[in-house]
Design a protein around this motif. Structure first.
Motif, mmCIF file in Angstrom:
data_model
loop_
_atom_site.group_PDB
_atom_site.id
_atom_site.type_symbol
_atom_site.label_atom_id
_atom_site.label_comp_id
_atom_site.label_asym_id
_atom_site.label_seq_id
_atom_site.Cartn_x
_atom_site.Cartn_y
_atom_site.Cartn_z
ATOM 1 N N LEU A 190 21.925 -51.968 11.824
ATOM 2 C CA LEU A 190 22.633 -51.646 13.060
ATOM 3 C C LEU A 190 23.157 -52.918 13.701
ATOM 4 O O LEU A 190 22.417 -53.894 13.846
ATOM 5 C CB LEU A 190 21.676 -50.928 14.029
ATOM 6 N N VAL A 191 24.417 -52.916 14.098
ATOM 7 C CA VAL A 191 25.000 -54.021 14.856
ATOM 8 C C VAL A 191 25.104 -53.614 16.316
ATOM 9 O O VAL A 191 25.619 -52.533 16.633
ATOM 10 C CB VAL A 191 26.399 -54.386 14.316
ATOM 11 N N THR A 192 24.604 -54.460 17.210
ATOM 12 C CA THR A 192 24.719 -54.186 18.640
ATOM 13 C C THR A 192 24.573 -55.489 19.421
ATOM 14 O O THR A 192 24.041 -56.476 18.918
ATOM 15 C CB THR A 192 23.648 -53.172 19.114
ATOM 16 N N HIS A 193 25.081 -55.472 20.660
ATOM 17 C CA HIS A 193 24.809 -56.581 21.586
ATOM 18 C C HIS A 193 23.888 -56.104 22.709
ATOM 19 O O HIS A 193 23.595 -56.850 23.631
ATOM 20 C CB HIS A 193 26.109 -57.124 22.188
ATOM 21 N N ALA A 198 18.354 -52.565 20.725
ATOM 22 C CA ALA A 198 17.778 -53.234 19.558
ATOM 23 C C ALA A 198 16.251 -53.209 19.595
ATOM 24 O O ALA A 198 15.598 -52.898 18.598
ATOM 25 C CB ALA A 198 18.279 -54.671 19.481
ATOM 26 N N LEU A 199 15.676 -53.545 20.740
ATOM 27 C CA LEU A 199 14.221 -53.636 20.843
ATOM 28 C C LEU A 199 13.550 -52.274 20.792
ATOM 29 O O LEU A 199 12.412 -52.150 20.344
ATOM 30 C CB LEU A 199 13.836 -54.367 22.136
ATOM 31 N N GLU A 200 14.275 -51.230 21.228
ATOM 32 C CA GLU A 200 13.671 -49.904 21.307
ATOM 33 C C GLU A 200 13.609 -49.194 19.959
ATOM 34 O O GLU A 200 12.621 -48.536 19.645
ATOM 35 C CB GLU A 200 14.435 -49.035 22.312
ATOM 36 N N ILE A 201 14.669 -49.294 19.159
ATOM 37 C CA ILE A 201 14.728 -48.453 17.962
ATOM 38 C C ILE A 201 14.547 -49.225 16.657
ATOM 39 O O ILE A 201 14.457 -48.618 15.596
ATOM 40 C CB ILE A 201 16.055 -47.661 17.892
ATOM 41 N N SER A 202 14.470 -50.551 16.708
ATOM 42 C CA SER A 202 14.407 -51.342 15.477
ATOM 43 C C SER A 202 12.978 -51.638 15.067
ATOM 44 O O SER A 202 12.080 -51.740 15.898
ATOM 45 C CB SER A 202 15.155 -52.670 15.655
ATOM 46 N N GLN A 203 12.782 -51.824 13.768
ATOM 47 C CA GLN A 203 11.536 -52.366 13.249
ATOM 48 C C GLN A 203 11.695 -53.850 12.892
ATOM 49 O O GLN A 203 10.707 -54.564 12.748
ATOM 50 C CB GLN A 203 11.097 -51.601 11.995
ATOM 51 N N ALA A 216 14.630 -64.271 13.139
ATOM 52 C CA ALA A 216 14.468 -62.930 12.578
ATOM 53 C C ALA A 216 12.998 -62.556 12.611
ATOM 54 O O ALA A 216 12.131 -63.398 12.343
ATOM 55 C CB ALA A 216 15.003 -62.870 11.147
ATOM 56 N N GLY A 217 12.716 -61.284 12.939
ATOM 57 C CA GLY A 217 11.327 -60.847 12.976
ATOM 58 C C GLY A 217 11.185 -59.511 13.651
ATOM 59 O O GLY A 217 12.182 -58.836 13.970
ATOM 60 N N ALA A 218 9.958 -59.106 13.879
ATOM 61 C CA ALA A 218 9.679 -57.860 14.574
ATOM 62 C C ALA A 218 10.133 -57.972 16.026
ATOM 63 O O ALA A 218 10.145 -59.073 16.588
ATOM 64 C CB ALA A 218 8.184 -57.543 14.519
ATOM 65 N N PRO A 219 10.526 -56.851 16.657
ATOM 66 C CA PRO A 219 10.985 -56.910 18.056
ATOM 67 C C PRO A 219 10.006 -57.609 18.990
ATOM 68 O O PRO A 219 10.419 -58.395 19.843
ATOM 69 C CB PRO A 219 11.158 -55.426 18.417
ATOM 70 N N VAL A 231 17.525 -68.165 21.859
ATOM 71 C CA VAL A 231 16.893 -66.854 21.788
ATOM 72 C C VAL A 231 16.196 -66.539 23.110
ATOM 73 O O VAL A 231 16.289 -65.420 23.631
ATOM 74 C CB VAL A 231 15.900 -66.773 20.612
ATOM 75 N N ALA A 232 15.502 -67.536 23.672
ATOM 76 C CA ALA A 232 14.819 -67.327 24.948
ATOM 77 C C ALA A 232 15.799 -67.000 26.052
ATOM 78 O O ALA A 232 15.514 -66.173 26.932
ATOM 79 C CB ALA A 232 14.015 -68.574 25.315
ATOM 80 N N SER A 233 16.981 -67.611 26.038
ATOM 81 C CA SER A 233 17.970 -67.360 27.082
ATOM 82 C C SER A 233 18.667 -66.018 26.891
ATOM 83 O O SER A 233 19.062 -65.370 27.867
ATOM 84 C CB SER A 233 19.015 -68.477 27.107
ATOM 85 N N PHE A 234 18.798 -65.580 25.624
ATOM 86 C CA PHE A 234 19.567 -64.366 25.342
ATOM 87 C C PHE A 234 18.744 -63.099 25.494
ATOM 88 O O PHE A 234 19.254 -62.068 25.935
ATOM 89 C CB PHE A 234 20.140 -64.450 23.922
ATOM 90 N N VAL A 235 17.477 -63.149 25.133
ATOM 91 C CA VAL A 235 16.642 -61.943 25.101
ATOM 92 C C VAL A 235 15.762 -61.876 26.346
ATOM 93 O O VAL A 235 14.983 -62.785 26.614
ATOM 94 C CB VAL A 235 15.755 -61.911 23.838
#
Length: 355
Positions: A190-193, A198-203, A216-219, A231-235
């Motif tokens: 799945l591609v999304t911004h 992403a965090l809800e439905i991904s493994q 890359a890794g688990a949510p 990554v810290a600034s984006f998520v």
């Protein structure tokens, strides 16, 4: 059925900057893997390279252990769903779902049975004779999913499938996709911004930045243990604060948190603090975490069940805080008041980086 991407690089102009640069990751079998990142990060380009809709300059794509880098689209066993639905407007729902099966020259009875099965799967049994123009946006996207799944793909690729839908329908289809994946078990990219999506439905999540894999890794790993300042600034909606290491602590103006063990006295640090990881109080907490220093309430905004509070630190930096409405009412502050802020959690990096 896993997907392995090895050192993919793609330039769209000779000598130009690569849209995708040396990208490697593995999408686990039977999981939803999400490519997450800002616009222009290379997410859709990677998806098109996996699908065979673009040709890479270097690297390869392995699907179920087979090198598919040179295979044409129709031989990769892939179903694709785009943001734009890409339905045939002159065809009925049934005809749209049947299209890929008819191209594969299956018998009429096989096609009809499979279309019936897909209509039940996407819960559109009564709408088979309608055209796309007679459907809502959410219904059209379900038809697009049914058409992609009808050919029994080994791999399902989703390029911003909910991007054109309003918030309520997006949330509904997100839950629907989770249920659909549970039923089918098809390995999905799945591609999304949309971070929440992403965090809800991904493994598995692959964070992209400027055409490269940032992490890359688990949510939970991505959210709780960001590997880089980007990554810290984006998520997670973090505020970024700059400071220095003093006596083993990271001091950012009025806010103080533990410094990394590797940090040395006087080194510059950047701390990323999420809105729900700051506790506000009228009086100092007394535990020394915030240095007993007050900060100013610059702005307040009530949003549903919580209040957004913008704090201004003595050094001029600002930090955003989210406080549950009931807790905020007990606090009893207005714009211009001083409060004490206790940072309960922060991700601290040594150095002064540009994000």
């Amino acid at each position: 059925m896993s997907v392995i991407v090895e050192k993919l690089t793609k330039r769209f102009t000779a000598g130009g900057s690569p849209a995708v640069a040396d990208v490697s990751f593995e999408a686990p079998t039977g999981a939803i893997t999400t490519l997450l990142g800002p616009s222009g990060a290379g997410k859709s380009t990677i998806l098109r390279l996996i699908a065979g809709l673009e040709t890479s300059d270097t690297g390869r794509v392995l699907i179920d252990g087979t090198d598919c880098t040179e295979l044409p689209v129709q031989q990769r066993g892939i179903g694709v769903v785009f943001q734009s639905y890409a339905l045939f407007r002159h065809m009925t729902v049934r005809e749209n779902i049947a299209f890929g099966l008819s191209v594969r020259r299956q018998s009429k009875a096989e096609v009809e049975a499979r279309v019936d099965e897909m209509l039940r799967l996407v819960q559109l049994e009564e709408l088979g004779q309608r055209t796309p123009a007679q459907l809502s946006g959410g219904q059209r996207q379900r038809v697009a999913f049914a058409r992609a799944l009808a050919i029994r793909p080994r791999l399902l690729l989703l390029d911003e499938p909910f991007g054109a839908l309003d918030t309520r329908v997006r949330v509904e289809l997100r839950e629907w996709l989770h249920e659909l994946h549970t039923l089918t078990g098809v390995t999905t990219l799945l591609v999304t911004h949309d971070q929440e999506e992403a965090l809800e439905i991904s493994q598995h999540v692959v964070i992209m930045s400027e055409g490269r894999v940032a992490q890359a890794g688990a949510p939970a790993d991505i959210y709780d243990r960001p590997a880089t300042p980007f990554v810290a600034s984006f998520v997670g909606g973090n505020s970024m604060l700059k400071g220095q290491v003093r006596e083993g602590r990271a001091e950012m103006g009025a806010l103080i948190v533990a410094a990394p063990q590797s940090a040395r006295e006087g080194q510059a640090v950047q701390a990323f603090v999420r809105p729900h990881d700051i506790k506000l109080a009228k009086k100092p907490a007394g535990n020394g975490l915030n240095g007993n220093a007050a900060v100013r309430v610059e702005r307040l905004k009530s949003v549903g069940g919580y209040v957004k509070v913008l704090l201004k630190l003595p050094n001029g930096d600002t930090v955003a805080v989210e406080v549950p409405r009931g807790e905020f009412e007990e606090l009893g502050v207005v714009e211009g008041d001083s409060v004490h802020a206790d940072v309960r959690s922060a991700r601290v990096f040594v150095g002064d980086f540009s994000i």
